[in-house]
Design an enzyme around this catalytic site. Sequence first.
Site, PDB file in Angstrom:
ATOM      1  N   HIS A   1      39.339  40.666  41.370  1.00 40.69           N
ATOM      2  CA  HIS A   1      39.566  42.164  41.281  1.00 40.69           C
ATOM      3  C   HIS A   1      40.909  42.352  42.275  1.00 40.69           C
ATOM      4  CE1 HIS A   1      35.975  43.215  39.570  1.00 40.69           C
ATOM      5  NE2 HIS A   1      34.956  42.747  40.552  1.00 40.69           N
TER       6      HIS A   1
ATOM      7  N   ASP B   1      32.656  37.660  33.576  1.00 40.44           N
ATOM      8  CA  ASP B   1      32.110  38.262  34.597  1.00 40.44           C
ATOM      9  C   ASP B   1      31.514  39.590  34.211  1.00 40.44           C
ATOM     10  OD1 ASP B   1      32.188  38.226  37.701  1.00 40.44           O
ATOM     11  OD2 ASP B   1      32.179  40.191  37.213  1.00 40.44           O
TER      12      ASP B   1
END
Length: 308
Positions: free
Chosen positions: A122, A159
């Site tokens: 991220h 993910d």
Amino acid sequence: MTTALITHADCLAHVTPPGHPEQVARLDAVLSALDGLDLIRVAAPFAAESDLLRVHPQRHIQAVREAAPDEGWRPLDADTFMSAGTLSAAWRAAGAVVRGVDMVLGGEAANAFAAVRPPGHHAERETPMGFCFFGSVAIGAKAALDHHGLARVAVVDFDVHHGNGTQDLLEEDPRVLFCSTHQMPLFPGTGAADETGGHDNVVNVPLRDGTGGAAFRAAMEAHVFPKVEAFRPELILVSAGFDAHAADPLAGLMLQEADFAWVTHRLCDLADALCGGKLVSALEGGYDLDALGRSARAHLEVLMERGK
């Protein structure tokens, strides 16, 4: 050759506030689940600053340095906290992926897994977020390209959350293919199918809440694997987040350990066919401790089997 496991005790020193899902116990659960496996065990080094600078500007690195507290916690946003041990952990997390790339491309291991935290997918160019500080897998991809001289690298992220940071760091580089399956809508709110990158080098496959293994496998076969095959990478990097497991508290996909083993086998099939089996995987999410440990072991058992 066999599989390298790259980790470091410093990754246990990144301490988050009580109740935070990205906790020290996550890495403990993974390492306990892998105990006794016949792996090449390697201490994760600190990443070189030059490696970080391939994807992050100096001002981002300096801002993260300056945010590190001497004690307690410092929030960088509502979810992302630094403790006194965070900086070392984040530098070693990036260093672990680069070390895995070096080992696999140098013939020291058939494949590699970086068992590290904090995660990285991220972290955007100048924005730490979503528990992440540096884009570890993106850093590994750039090291393979710029240091080892590869022409093409593929990154596959399974993910449950979209790898917005990895996409941000790599989407303008035509030498990289980035593919992500993820639940949508869900944090961070990116990853729509029409986000295709600057060179048609991004594949986003949003999955609805409640998606199970059969639909996940079909999506991979229809959208991700053909794109990887056509790209013909010389190395495959994997953002291995296990929070798509049915038991995970942060999301709503319904995968099981068998699905993670299956996708690992299929990625190894592609690596065998396209790049001599060269594959490096890194831990991203996974927040139910028992499911995380079981899923990571399933992933590693396949890597070991395929790396013999």
